[in-house]
Design a protein around this motif. Sequence first.
Motif, PDB file in Angstrom:
ATOM      1  N   VAL A  19       0.844  -1.188   0.000  1.00 39.87           N
ATOM      2  CA  VAL A  19       0.000   0.000   0.000  1.00 39.87           C
ATOM      3  C   VAL A  19       0.881   1.240   0.000  1.00 39.87           C
ATOM      4  O   VAL A  19       1.836   1.329   0.769  1.00 39.87           O
ATOM      5  CB  VAL A  19      -0.924   0.017   1.245  1.00 39.87           C
ATOM      6  CG1 VAL A  19      -1.789   1.255   1.266  1.00 39.87           C
ATOM      7  CG2 VAL A  19      -1.775  -1.246   1.311  1.00 39.87           C
ATOM      8  N   ALA A  20       0.550   2.191  -0.867  1.00 41.85           N
ATOM      9  CA  ALA A  20       1.245   3.481  -0.884  1.00 41.85           C
ATOM     10  C   ALA A  20       0.194   4.559  -0.658  1.00 41.85           C
ATOM     11  O   ALA A  20      -0.912   4.486  -1.201  1.00 41.85           O
ATOM     12  CB  ALA A  20       1.946   3.705  -2.218  1.00 41.85           C
ATOM     13  N   GLY A  21       0.556   5.534   0.169  1.00 37.88           N
ATOM     14  CA  GLY A  21      -0.397   6.605   0.435  1.00 37.88           C
ATOM     15  C   GLY A  21       0.244   7.745   1.193  1.00 37.88           C
ATOM     16  O   GLY A  21       1.450   7.732   1.470  1.00 37.88           O
TER      17      GLY A  21
ATOM     18  N   GLY B  87       9.515  10.831   1.847  1.00 34.44           N
ATOM     19  CA  GLY B  87       8.955  12.178   1.707  1.00 34.44           C
ATOM     20  C   GLY B  87       7.545  12.235   2.258  1.00 34.44           C
ATOM     21  O   GLY B  87       7.314  11.988   3.435  1.00 34.44           O
ATOM     22  N   ASP B  88       6.589  12.529   1.394  1.00 34.08           N
ATOM     23  CA  ASP B  88       5.188  12.647   1.800  1.00 34.08           C
ATOM     24  C   ASP B  88       4.398  11.359   1.586  1.00 34.08           C
ATOM     25  O   ASP B  88       3.168  11.375   1.623  1.00 34.08           O
ATOM     26  CB  ASP B  88       4.511  13.780   1.016  1.00 34.08           C
ATOM     27  CG  ASP B  88       5.067  15.143   1.380  1.00 34.08           C
ATOM     28  OD1 ASP B  88       5.632  15.280   2.477  1.00 34.08           O
ATOM     29  OD2 ASP B  88       4.929  16.072   0.566  1.00 34.08           O
ATOM     30  N   THR B  89       5.107  10.252   1.351  1.00 36.16           N
ATOM     31  CA  THR B  89       4.436   8.989   1.053  1.00 36.16           C
ATOM     32  C   THR B  89       4.882   7.890   2.006  1.00 36.16           C
ATOM     33  O   THR B  89       6.064   7.757   2.299  1.00 36.16           O
ATOM     34  CB  THR B  89       4.745   8.544  -0.394  1.00 36.16           C
ATOM     35  OG1 THR B  89       4.324   9.564  -1.290  1.00 36.16           O
ATOM     36  CG2 THR B  89       4.028   7.252  -0.745  1.00 36.16           C
ATOM     37  N   TYR B  90       3.916   7.122   2.486  1.00 32.29           N
ATOM     38  CA  TYR B  90       4.192   5.890   3.219  1.00 32.29           C
ATOM     39  C   TYR B  90       4.076   4.727   2.255  1.00 32.29           C
ATOM     40  O   TYR B  90       3.175   4.692   1.415  1.00 32.29           O
ATOM     41  CB  TYR B  90       3.171   5.661   4.335  1.00 32.29           C
ATOM     42  CG  TYR B  90       3.531   6.228   5.686  1.00 32.29           C
ATOM     43  CD1 TYR B  90       4.838   6.317   6.125  1.00 32.29           C
ATOM     44  CD2 TYR B  90       2.535   6.651   6.548  1.00 32.29           C
ATOM     45  CE1 TYR B  90       5.147   6.832   7.374  1.00 32.29           C
ATOM     46  CE2 TYR B  90       2.829   7.166   7.803  1.00 32.29           C
ATOM     47  CZ  TYR B  90       4.138   7.250   8.209  1.00 32.29           C
ATOM     48  OH  TYR B  90       4.445   7.748   9.443  1.00 32.29           O
ATOM     49  N   ARG B  91       4.961   3.762   2.407  1.00 32.01           N
ATOM     50  CA  ARG B  91       4.875   2.489   1.687  1.00 32.01           C
ATOM     51  C   ARG B  91       4.731   1.408   2.757  1.00 32.01           C
ATOM     52  O   ARG B  91       5.609   1.248   3.601  1.00 32.01           O
ATOM     53  CB  ARG B  91       6.114   2.259   0.840  1.00 32.01           C
ATOM     54  CG  ARG B  91       6.315   3.384  -0.162  1.00 32.01           C
ATOM     55  CD  ARG B  91       7.058   2.971  -1.386  1.00 32.01           C
ATOM     56  NE  ARG B  91       7.304   4.105  -2.255  1.00 32.01           N
ATOM     57  CZ  ARG B  91       6.427   4.663  -3.060  1.00 32.01           C
ATOM     58  NH1 ARG B  91       5.208   4.185  -3.101  1.00 32.01           N
ATOM     59  NH2 ARG B  91       6.728   5.692  -3.818  1.00 32.01           N
ATOM     60  N   ILE B  92       3.617   0.725   2.723  1.00 31.09           N
ATOM     61  CA  ILE B  92       3.281  -0.251   3.752  1.00 31.09           C
ATOM     62  C   ILE B  92       3.214  -1.633   3.117  1.00 31.09           C
ATOM     63  O   ILE B  92       2.547  -1.816   2.096  1.00 31.09           O
ATOM     64  CB  ILE B  92       1.921   0.091   4.399  1.00 31.09           C
ATOM     65  CG1 ILE B  92       1.962   1.510   4.965  1.00 31.09           C
ATOM     66  CG2 ILE B  92       1.553  -0.927   5.479  1.00 31.09           C
ATOM     67  CD1 ILE B  92       0.596   2.084   5.291  1.00 31.09           C
ATOM     68  N   GLY B  93       3.912  -2.580   3.711  1.00 31.99           N
ATOM     69  CA  GLY B  93       3.861  -3.966   3.258  1.00 31.99           C
ATOM     70  C   GLY B  93       3.356  -4.841   4.385  1.00 31.99           C
ATOM     71  O   GLY B  93       3.805  -4.706   5.523  1.00 31.99           O
TER      72      GLY B  93
END
Length: 76
Positions: A7-9, A39-45
């Motif tokens: 998920v990216a957001g 930066g302004d984005t989370y990457r969730i695995g």
Amino acid sequence: MTVRFLVAGEASPDLPLRVLNLLALRSIAFDAASVQRDGDTYRIGVAVSGLEDGVAELLLAKMRALVLVESATLSS
């Protein structure tokens, strides 16, 4: 079989909690989870094993519907 949600957001403090809460509401324990900020984005695995047929796709649709999510994918 283990599936992995990616998920990216928006890098909002509540995004990881919203994603994991979708699993908690169904009493689904995950095998591993990671959160990285770029930066302004989370990457969730999130890796989950033993899901019943169709549950992974349902969860993916719910993740995509979250307000802060830009994209969500599923791999196995």
